[in-house]
Design a protein around this motif. Structure first.
Motif, PDB file in Angstrom:
ATOM      1  N   ARG A 186      88.248  59.504  33.071  1.00 12.35           N
ATOM      2  CA  ARG A 186      87.251  59.489  31.992  1.00 12.35           C
ATOM      3  C   ARG A 186      86.459  58.192  32.005  1.00 12.35           C
ATOM      4  O   ARG A 186      85.247  58.196  31.769  1.00 12.35           O
ATOM      5  CB  ARG A 186      87.958  59.663  30.645  1.00 12.35           C
ATOM      6  CG  ARG A 186      87.023  59.582  29.442  1.00 12.35           C
ATOM      7  CD  ARG A 186      87.783  59.794  28.150  1.00 12.35           C
ATOM      8  NE  ARG A 186      86.898  59.689  26.991  1.00 12.35           N
ATOM      9  CZ  ARG A 186      86.634  58.563  26.362  1.00 12.35           C
ATOM     10  NH1 ARG A 186      87.180  57.432  26.784  1.00 12.35           N
ATOM     11  NH2 ARG A 186      85.824  58.538  25.308  1.00 12.35           N
ATOM     12  N   ARG A 187      87.122  57.082  32.287  1.00 17.55           N
ATOM     13  CA  ARG A 187      86.422  55.802  32.300  1.00 17.55           C
ATOM     14  C   ARG A 187      85.416  55.748  33.442  1.00 17.55           C
ATOM     15  O   ARG A 187      84.287  55.279  33.272  1.00 17.55           O
ATOM     16  CB  ARG A 187      87.431  54.668  32.439  1.00 17.55           C
ATOM     17  CG  ARG A 187      86.845  53.280  32.332  1.00 17.55           C
ATOM     18  CD  ARG A 187      87.942  52.245  32.392  1.00 17.55           C
ATOM     19  NE  ARG A 187      88.924  52.476  31.356  1.00 17.55           N
ATOM     20  CZ  ARG A 187      90.113  51.878  31.315  1.00 17.55           C
ATOM     21  NH1 ARG A 187      90.466  51.045  32.274  1.00 17.55           N
ATOM     22  NH2 ARG A 187      90.954  52.130  30.343  1.00 17.55           N
ATOM     23  N   GLY A 190      82.459  57.888  32.659  1.00 23.61           N
ATOM     24  CA  GLY A 190      81.568  57.177  31.744  1.00 23.61           C
ATOM     25  C   GLY A 190      80.691  56.175  32.459  1.00 23.61           C
ATOM     26  O   GLY A 190      79.511  55.999  32.119  1.00 23.61           O
ATOM     27  N   GLU A 191      81.235  55.507  33.482  1.00 21.55           N
ATOM     28  CA  GLU A 191      80.429  54.568  34.259  1.00 21.55           C
ATOM     29  C   GLU A 191      79.330  55.290  35.025  1.00 21.55           C
ATOM     30  O   GLU A 191      78.220  54.761  35.178  1.00 21.55           O
ATOM     31  CB  GLU A 191      81.329  53.785  35.212  1.00 21.55           C
ATOM     32  CG  GLU A 191      82.274  52.831  34.503  1.00 21.55           C
ATOM     33  CD  GLU A 191      83.135  52.055  35.471  1.00 21.55           C
ATOM     34  OE1 GLU A 191      83.005  52.303  36.697  1.00 21.55           O
ATOM     35  OE2 GLU A 191      83.923  51.213  35.025  1.00 21.55           O
ATOM     36  N   ILE A 193      77.819  57.997  34.016  1.00 16.50           N
ATOM     37  CA  ILE A 193      76.804  58.329  33.009  1.00 16.50           C
ATOM     38  C   ILE A 193      75.991  57.095  32.644  1.00 16.50           C
ATOM     39  O   ILE A 193      74.755  57.140  32.529  1.00 16.50           O
ATOM     40  CB  ILE A 193      77.470  58.936  31.766  1.00 16.50           C
ATOM     41  CG1 ILE A 193      78.190  60.235  32.125  1.00 16.50           C
ATOM     42  CG2 ILE A 193      76.450  59.182  30.666  1.00 16.50           C
ATOM     43  CD1 ILE A 193      79.003  60.832  30.997  1.00 16.50           C
ATOM     44  N   LEU A 194      76.667  55.956  32.474  1.00 19.10           N
ATOM     45  CA  LEU A 194      75.959  54.721  32.153  1.00 19.10           C
ATOM     46  C   LEU A 194      75.011  54.322  33.280  1.00 19.10           C
ATOM     47  O   LEU A 194      73.899  53.864  33.040  1.00 19.10           O
ATOM     48  CB  LEU A 194      76.965  53.600  31.893  1.00 19.10           C
ATOM     49  CG  LEU A 194      77.687  53.621  30.551  1.00 19.10           C
ATOM     50  CD1 LEU A 194      78.726  52.517  30.510  1.00 19.10           C
ATOM     51  CD2 LEU A 194      76.701  53.451  29.410  1.00 19.10           C
ATOM     52  N   TRP A 299      80.549  46.998  34.730  1.00 15.91           N
ATOM     53  CA  TRP A 299      79.845  47.753  33.707  1.00 15.91           C
ATOM     54  C   TRP A 299      80.188  47.264  32.309  1.00 15.91           C
ATOM     55  O   TRP A 299      79.349  47.307  31.411  1.00 15.91           O
ATOM     56  CB  TRP A 299      80.163  49.238  33.844  1.00 15.91           C
ATOM     57  CG  TRP A 299      79.288  49.891  34.845  1.00 15.91           C
ATOM     58  CD1 TRP A 299      79.616  50.284  36.108  1.00 15.91           C
ATOM     59  CD2 TRP A 299      77.909  50.194  34.695  1.00 15.91           C
ATOM     60  NE1 TRP A 299      78.532  50.807  36.746  1.00 15.91           N
ATOM     61  CE2 TRP A 299      77.461  50.777  35.898  1.00 15.91           C
ATOM     62  CE3 TRP A 299      76.993  50.032  33.656  1.00 15.91           C
ATOM     63  CZ2 TRP A 299      76.157  51.183  36.096  1.00 15.91           C
ATOM     64  CZ3 TRP A 299      75.690  50.445  33.844  1.00 15.91           C
ATOM     65  CH2 TRP A 299      75.285  51.022  35.050  1.00 15.91           C
ATOM     66  N   THR A 341      74.960  53.219  24.128  1.00 15.44           N
ATOM     67  CA  THR A 341      76.312  52.688  24.303  1.00 15.44           C
ATOM     68  C   THR A 341      77.138  52.855  23.036  1.00 15.44           C
ATOM     69  O   THR A 341      78.297  53.316  23.083  1.00 15.44           O
ATOM     70  CB  THR A 341      76.238  51.196  24.692  1.00 15.44           C
ATOM     71  OG1 THR A 341      75.508  51.066  25.912  1.00 15.44           O
ATOM     72  CG2 THR A 341      77.635  50.624  24.870  1.00 15.44           C
ATOM     73  N   TYR A 345      78.834  56.194  24.468  1.00 10.43           N
ATOM     74  CA  TYR A 345      79.841  55.710  25.419  1.00 10.43           C
ATOM     75  C   TYR A 345      81.079  55.145  24.725  1.00 10.43           C
ATOM     76  O   TYR A 345      82.203  55.526  25.044  1.00 10.43           O
ATOM     77  CB  TYR A 345      79.220  54.635  26.307  1.00 10.43           C
ATOM     78  CG  TYR A 345      80.192  54.038  27.294  1.00 10.43           C
ATOM     79  CD1 TYR A 345      80.531  54.717  28.460  1.00 10.43           C
ATOM     80  CD2 TYR A 345      80.797  52.809  27.053  1.00 10.43           C
ATOM     81  CE1 TYR A 345      81.443  54.192  29.367  1.00 10.43           C
ATOM     82  CE2 TYR A 345      81.708  52.276  27.948  1.00 10.43           C
ATOM     83  CZ  TYR A 345      82.022  52.966  29.104  1.00 10.43           C
ATOM     84  OH  TYR A 345      82.923  52.437  29.982  1.00 10.43           O
TER      85      TYR A 345
END
Length: 347
Positions: A186-187, A190-191, A193-194, A299, A341, A345
């Motif tokens: 998941r982390r 998320g990166e 997506i960021l 990130w 964010t 996020y």
């Protein structure tokens, strides 16, 4: 001097004689010297002398090590005649005490349970990286006798794992002969997506490893006056977020702060998000931490820098010349990234 006086009038010849007498009277027995010192040349000479001394010391040390490790081992005493108690010396092969070791193989991640087993999986060098990972994983599953029970894979989003043709996940499915569920971290998701959001905003066009906008902010941070005064911060509006949603996010951040954090930057991100949502009312005891290490691969640092620049944007525009740290267009784009964010996020 006769050549100088030739063709001159008597008055001009007398003037030449007076000049000669004056110059002779100025002569003394003192030796002429220069009072100035060439500091650049002196430093260069000093550095060269120090370098020569270090080189000489290194050569002497190498000589001592050679005599200790090689020459001393060239001759080894052996007793050939016990009755006469005579020692003869024979020349032996030079021995070196320090030898370089070459390690071969590919490092792979295995679960901690494998340490309890006496059998370890070794992968020899050779073959693509994906084949090594998939083969080793399948071998572990066969050793544990659970290859038929596996239904999914958990992995990070590195290209070596997620590649459509050469990824380890695709190769493992081929090894097992069936499709598996993909559970990406998941982390790491998320990166991804960021990264897509950051690239879409085009905050900075730099292709280097360092974001110059953040580097300038880091260099000028200590010059900001009143960066710990929350009343002077800028709190942008969150479009499309109702008051109930903001209250839910604030409760989530408060609950997260009540628990211990494995890393300090995680806690700092939650504090900044809570400050962002509550418009400065919480946390009560807040201190703006000085910007730390920065790299495009970090990130978490990128999020912290973005939130700090947005919160301090009014101070930056008041205390520094225009575009000294960031332009108005960059700050507006960072504001959108900060809202994304905090709203998407971080929760």
């Amino acid at each position: 001097m006769a050549a100088a006086k030739k063709g001159k009038t008597q008055a001009e010849q007398d003037a030449i004689d007076h000049d000669i007498l004056f110059m002779k009277s100025m002569l003394t027995d003192r030796t002429a010297t220069f009072s100035g010192v060439n500091k650049v040349l002196a430093r260069s000479i000093k550095k060269r002398q120090e370098r020569q001394i270090r080189e000489k010391v290194r050569q002497n040390q190498d000589t001592c090590d050679y005599e200790e490790n090689v020459v001393a081992d060239n001759y080894s005493p052996i007793s050939t005649d016990e009755d006469n108690n005579t020692d003869e010396f024979i020349t032996a092969e030079p021995k070196r005490k320090h030898r370089s070791k070459v390690k071969e193989g590919v490092s792979i991640f295995v679960p901690h349970d494998i340490l309890k087993s006496k059998e370890l999986v070794s992968c020899s060098k050779g073959g693509p990286h994906k084949d090594v990972i998939s083969t080793a994983t399948k071998q572990l599953l066969m050793d544990w006798k659970c290859e038929e029970n596996v239904v999914g894979m958990i992995f990070d989003t590195a290209p070596s794992n997620t590649g459509q043709k050469a990824g380890a996940c695709v190769s493992l499915q081929k090894e097992l002969g069936r499709a598996l569920f993909w559970f990406a971290c998941r982390r790491h998701v998320g990166e991804v997506i960021l990264s897509a959001c950051w690239d879409c905003l085009k905050v900075e066009g730099s292709s280097g490893p360092t974001i110059m906008l953040f580097k300038r902010f880091k260099n000028h941070f200590s010059k900001l006056v009143g960066y710990n005064d929350k009343n002077k911060y800028y709190y942008p509006t969150m479009p499309g977020v109702f008051e109930e949603r903001q209250q839910e996010m604030a409760n989530f951040f408060r609950k997260s702060l009540s628990k211990p954090f494995a890393r300090g930057d995680y806690k700092e991100l939650v504090e900044l998000c809570l400050l962002f949502v509550t418009k400065g009312s919480e946390p009560v005891k807040f201190t703006m931490v000085r910007p730390g290490a920065l790299h495009k691969a970090r990130w978490m640092a990128k999020l912290l820098y973005t939130l700090k620049i947005v919160l301090l944007s009014v101070m930056i525009q008041e205390q520094f010349p225009r575009a000294e740290i960031a332009t108005e267009t960059q700050i507006s784009k960072l504001e959108l990234f900060a809202v994304f964010t905090v709203e998407v996020y971080a929760p």
